[in-house]
Design a protein around this motif. Structure first.
Motif, PDB file in Angstrom:
ATOM      1  N   ALA A  44      -6.653  13.409   0.731  1.00  0.00           N
ATOM      2  CA  ALA A  44      -6.916  13.434  -0.701  1.00  0.00           C
ATOM      3  C   ALA A  44      -5.611  13.252  -1.456  1.00  0.00           C
ATOM      4  CB  ALA A  44      -7.587  14.744  -1.091  1.00  0.00           C
ATOM      5  N   PRO A  45      -5.432  12.153  -2.208  1.00  0.00           N
ATOM      6  CA  PRO A  45      -4.155  11.937  -2.882  1.00  0.00           C
ATOM      7  C   PRO A  45      -4.053  12.765  -4.155  1.00  0.00           C
ATOM      8  CG  PRO A  45      -5.646  10.140  -3.394  1.00  0.00           C
ATOM      9  CD  PRO A  45      -6.376  11.054  -2.431  1.00  0.00           C
ATOM     10  N   PRO A  51      -1.460   8.501   1.047  1.00  0.00           N
ATOM     11  CA  PRO A  51      -0.844   8.996  -0.188  1.00  0.00           C
ATOM     12  C   PRO A  51       0.674   9.138  -0.081  1.00  0.00           C
ATOM     13  CG  PRO A  51      -2.866  10.189   0.250  1.00  0.00           C
ATOM     14  CD  PRO A  51      -2.609   9.319   1.458  1.00  0.00           C
ATOM     15  N   ALA A  52       1.173   9.604   1.084  1.00  0.00           N
ATOM     16  CA  ALA A  52       2.617   9.763   1.250  1.00  0.00           C
ATOM     17  C   ALA A  52       3.321   8.409   1.190  1.00  0.00           C
ATOM     18  CB  ALA A  52       2.919  10.466   2.568  1.00  0.00           C
ATOM     19  N   SER A  53       2.756   7.400   1.865  1.00  0.00           N
ATOM     20  CA  SER A  53       3.358   6.062   1.833  1.00  0.00           C
ATOM     21  C   SER A  53       3.298   5.475   0.434  1.00  0.00           C
ATOM     22  CB  SER A  53       2.637   5.136   2.814  1.00  0.00           C
ATOM     23  OG  SER A  53       2.762   5.607   4.140  1.00  0.00           O
ATOM     24  N   ALA A  54       2.205   5.738  -0.270  1.00  0.00           N
ATOM     25  CA  ALA A  54       2.067   5.225  -1.636  1.00  0.00           C
ATOM     26  C   ALA A  54       3.157   5.787  -2.535  1.00  0.00           C
ATOM     27  CB  ALA A  54       0.685   5.578  -2.186  1.00  0.00           C
ATOM     28  N   LEU A  75      -1.568   8.500  -7.399  1.00  0.00           N
ATOM     29  CA  LEU A  75      -2.345   7.389  -7.936  1.00  0.00           C
ATOM     30  C   LEU A  75      -1.679   6.815  -9.181  1.00  0.00           C
ATOM     31  CD1 LEU A  75      -5.876   9.018  -7.572  1.00  0.00           C
ATOM     32  CD2 LEU A  75      -5.065   7.039  -6.290  1.00  0.00           C
ATOM     33  N   ARG A  76      -1.257   7.705 -10.074  1.00  0.00           N
ATOM     34  CA  ARG A  76      -0.634   7.235 -11.321  1.00  0.00           C
ATOM     35  C   ARG A  76       0.714   6.570 -11.052  1.00  0.00           C
ATOM     36  NH1 ARG A  76      -3.108  12.103 -13.605  1.00  0.00           N
ATOM     37  NH2 ARG A  76      -1.269  13.300 -12.986  1.00  0.00           N
ATOM     38  N   GLY A  77       1.495   7.120 -10.096  1.00  0.00           N
ATOM     39  CA  GLY A  77       2.795   6.542  -9.796  1.00  0.00           C
ATOM     40  C   GLY A  77       2.687   5.129  -9.248  1.00  0.00           C
ATOM     41  N   LEU A  78       1.735   4.908  -8.342  1.00  0.00           N
ATOM     42  CA  LEU A  78       1.550   3.570  -7.795  1.00  0.00           C
ATOM     43  C   LEU A  78       1.011   2.626  -8.860  1.00  0.00           C
ATOM     44  CD1 LEU A  78       1.843   1.894  -5.240  1.00  0.00           C
ATOM     45  CD2 LEU A  78      -0.478   2.524  -4.602  1.00  0.00           C
ATOM     46  N   GLN A  79       0.145   3.131  -9.735  1.00  0.00           N
ATOM     47  CA  GLN A  79      -0.380   2.284 -10.802  1.00  0.00           C
ATOM     48  C   GLN A  79       0.727   1.824 -11.743  1.00  0.00           C
ATOM     49  OE1 GLN A  79      -4.130   1.394 -11.490  1.00  0.00           O
ATOM     50  NE2 GLN A  79      -2.533  -0.103 -11.933  1.00  0.00           N
ATOM     51  N   ARG A  80       1.674   2.722 -12.053  1.00  0.00           N
ATOM     52  CA  ARG A  80       2.801   2.329 -12.914  1.00  0.00           C
ATOM     53  C   ARG A  80       3.681   1.280 -12.231  1.00  0.00           C
ATOM     54  NH1 ARG A  80       2.892   7.948 -14.112  1.00  0.00           N
ATOM     55  NH2 ARG A  80       4.472   8.276 -12.490  1.00  0.00           N
ATOM     56  N   ALA A  81       3.872   1.432 -10.908  1.00  0.00           N
ATOM     57  CA  ALA A  81       4.721   0.492 -10.176  1.00  0.00           C
ATOM     58  C   ALA A  81       4.032  -0.854  -9.940  1.00  0.00           C
ATOM     59  CB  ALA A  81       5.122   1.099  -8.831  1.00  0.00           C
ATOM     60  N   ALA A  82       2.691  -0.852  -9.947  1.00  0.00           N
ATOM     61  CA  ALA A  82       1.922  -2.085  -9.732  1.00  0.00           C
ATOM     62  C   ALA A  82       0.907  -2.223 -10.859  1.00  0.00           C
ATOM     63  CB  ALA A  82       1.229  -2.044  -8.378  1.00  0.00           C
ATOM     64  N   ALA A 108      -2.492  -4.103 -10.489  1.00  0.00           N
ATOM     65  CA  ALA A 108      -3.367  -3.762  -9.362  1.00  0.00           C
ATOM     66  C   ALA A 108      -4.377  -2.693  -9.738  1.00  0.00           C
ATOM     67  CB  ALA A 108      -2.525  -3.266  -8.186  1.00  0.00           C
ATOM     68  N   GLN A 109      -5.518  -2.720  -9.042  1.00  0.00           N
ATOM     69  CA  GLN A 109      -6.435  -1.601  -9.050  1.00  0.00           C
ATOM     70  C   GLN A 109      -5.971  -0.623  -7.972  1.00  0.00           C
ATOM     71  OE1 GLN A 109     -10.299  -3.455  -8.309  1.00  0.00           O
ATOM     72  NE2 GLN A 109     -10.944  -2.883 -10.372  1.00  0.00           N
ATOM     73  N   VAL A 110      -5.681   0.594  -8.340  1.00  0.00           N
ATOM     74  CA  VAL A 110      -5.275   1.628  -7.382  1.00  0.00           C
ATOM     75  C   VAL A 110      -6.455   2.574  -7.215  1.00  0.00           C
ATOM     76  CG1 VAL A 110      -3.640   3.463  -6.871  1.00  0.00           C
ATOM     77  CG2 VAL A 110      -2.864   1.398  -8.058  1.00  0.00           C
ATOM     78  N   LEU A 111      -7.049   2.573  -6.033  1.00  0.00           N
ATOM     79  CA  LEU A 111      -8.316   3.257  -5.814  1.00  0.00           C
ATOM     80  C   LEU A 111      -8.220   4.235  -4.652  1.00  0.00           C
ATOM     81  CD1 LEU A 111     -10.641   0.123  -6.058  1.00  0.00           C
ATOM     82  CD2 LEU A 111     -10.016   1.692  -7.902  1.00  0.00           C
ATOM     83  N   ASN A 112      -8.879   5.358  -4.807  1.00  0.00           N
ATOM     84  CA  ASN A 112      -9.011   6.336  -3.732  1.00  0.00           C
ATOM     85  C   ASN A 112     -10.160   5.922  -2.820  1.00  0.00           C
ATOM     86  OD1 ASN A 112      -8.572   8.635  -2.266  1.00  0.00           O
ATOM     87  ND2 ASN A 112      -9.647   9.994  -3.671  1.00  0.00           N
ATOM     88  N   SER A 113     -10.079   6.258  -1.530  1.00  0.00           N
ATOM     89  CA  SER A 113     -11.140   5.891  -0.593  1.00  0.00           C
ATOM     90  C   SER A 113     -11.332   7.016   0.420  1.00  0.00           C
ATOM     91  CB  SER A 113     -10.822   4.575   0.121  1.00  0.00           C
ATOM     92  OG  SER A 113      -9.679   4.720   0.944  1.00  0.00           O
TER      93      SER A 113
END
Length: 449
Positions: free
Chosen positions: A225-226, A199-202, A231-238, A241-246
């Protein structure tokens, strides 16, 4: 034992060991002398391989932790000399014959009882885990073109990716320099279509928003746990892409679940069908739908042992062979799991697991310390220290002892506070929840520094 950064020689050594039936212990490239000395008698390696700039630290650990000598220490710049005289006839090469449940790799894993343990990863579990990362993809081989992974060798994700990508014909992109400028440059050059991130790198990558993110088709966040904002920030930048938690763990020898495109934001999705699972209360009774419970797992993917640490293994296994994850979840009506909290005492900082007991042991070795309690805060580990009667302590002495003993991410970045006593339970043990609350108060009031 390998103590190396993510360069091509480490990758070559990984595959060589796997095909030769020799199980390497893969350690963080910045392990301290004390941490290395802990593992040497535990796993008793025949050879220790390290980067040349780590030679002095590893050599000092050999003196403390084992009966190996400089003859058994090989640096990355000596590998050509080490392999000289061995043939390179790949056409007739045959991998070593090993039992499917034989040890393939050993990985360090932190727990609540002190220094890290060595989890035994088997060949059969690596095979069972092969489809897990690609379970939502329809194309085989090559479900994606290029996967960028920044995990170091000590992480289960590193092993998962190095074993999975060749089978699925996915080009794997790694770099020994994991700093943000280098990662961004790597992304611009190789334009990964798939990424595995903490999450920090994302958050860092999303804030930089390099043009290469437009090439991304899937990003998996793992290790903690992000927050929804990550999640929303990475989704806006990409946006493509599908941005998914695992969710995964070393003791499960890989991933346990990851979300799908229709999974609620923040959920880890559904547990893979290679696992049985249940959520239980303190009495190990299954909780009702929507109620909080600890996740128990049962699978042939769960490790069968910690190397030379049977007691720690038994403490983690419940009746019937169920593995106690120490993580609390709720389950919704569609079978999606939602993370609540970590039940165990250890905590995470910068995506690393930290054992408070390990740090407390180090602090307790400082002359004049009677006892200490460690907990996590936003800045990292923080310590409340009780001085022995009549002794005066200096924060600098405690910091120095900790800095010399442990890796940088474990150090007391949250600060040190001196207290007269620590909260205890009615049985006389440290009350961990009360200690954590006390330390948070001390941090908030500026007394932890």
């Amino acid at each position: 034992m390998c103590v190396m950064r993510n360069h091509e020689r480490l990758v070559a050594l990984y595959y060589a060991a796997l095909l030769a039936g020799a199980a390497p212990l893969l350690l963080d490239p910045h392990c301290t002398q004390r941490e290395l000395a802990h593992f040497l008698p535990l796993v008793r390696p025949r050879l220790v391989l390290c980067d040349a700039d780590r030679r002095d630290v590893v050599r000092a650990a050999l003196v403390l932790g084992g009966d190996l000598t400089d003859r058994d220490l090989i640096t990355d710049d000596q590998l050509d000399q080490f392999t000289a005289g061995h043939h390179g006839d790949l056409e007739h090469f045959q991998p070593a014959a090993v039992a499917e449940d034989a040890r393939a790799v050993m990985l360090p894993t932190s727990g609540s009882t002190g220094l890290a343990k060595a989890a035994e990863i088997t060949h059969s579990a690596l095979v069972r885990q092969l489809p897990s990362l690609w379970s939502h993809d329809a194309r085989f081989p090559r479900p994606t073109e290029r996967a960028l992974v920044t995990s170091t060798a000590q992480w289960m994700t590193f092993t998962n990716m190095l074993t999975t990508c060749p089978v699925y014909e996915v080009t794997l992109v790694l770099t020994p320099d994991r700093s943000l400028p280098t990662v961004l440059r790597i992304m611009e050059t190789y334009k990964p279509t798939w990424m595995l991130l903490s999450p920090a790198s994302a958050a860092d990558v999303a804030a930089a928003a390099p043009p290469a993110l437009r090439c991304l088709r899937r990003a998996l966040l793992t290790g903690a746990a992000p927050p929804p904002a990550a999640l929303r920030g990475l989704q806006r930048a990409a946006p493509s892409a599908q941005v998914l938690n695992s969710y995964g763990m070393t003791e499960a020898q890989g991933f346990v679940a990851h979300a799908d495109s229709d999974t609620p934001l923040g959920s880890i999705g559904k547990i893979y069908n290679i696992f049985k699972y249940k959520l239980v209360d303190e009495d190990e009774k299954e909780v009702a739908l929507g109620e909080k419970g600890e996740l128990y797992l049962w699978s042939d993917c769960i490790i069968k042992r910690y190397v030379n640490n049977e007691e720690a293994y038994k403490e983690s296994v419940a009746a019937g062979g169920w593995w106690r994850t120490g993580d609390l979840f709720t389950e919704d009506g569609r079978g999606n799991l939602h993370f609540v909290a970590r039940k165990k005492f250890w905590f995470k900082h910068l995506n690393y697991q930290i054992s408070p007991e390990e740090l407390e042991q180090v602090i307790g070795s400082v002359p004049g310390v009677r006892e200490a309690a460690v907990a996590g805060c936003a800045r990292g580990a923080a310590a409340a220290v009780v001085a022995a009667d009549g002794r005066r302590l200096r924060r600098a002495d405690v910091h120095r002892a900790v800095n010399e003993a442990v890796s940088e991410y474990k150090r007391l970045h949250g600060g040190i506070a001196f207290v007269t006593s620590l909260p205890r339970t009615h049985t006389g043990k440290l009350d961990r929840a009360a200690c954590a609350a006390l330390l948070q108060q001390l941090v908030d009031s500026g007394q932890c520094c």
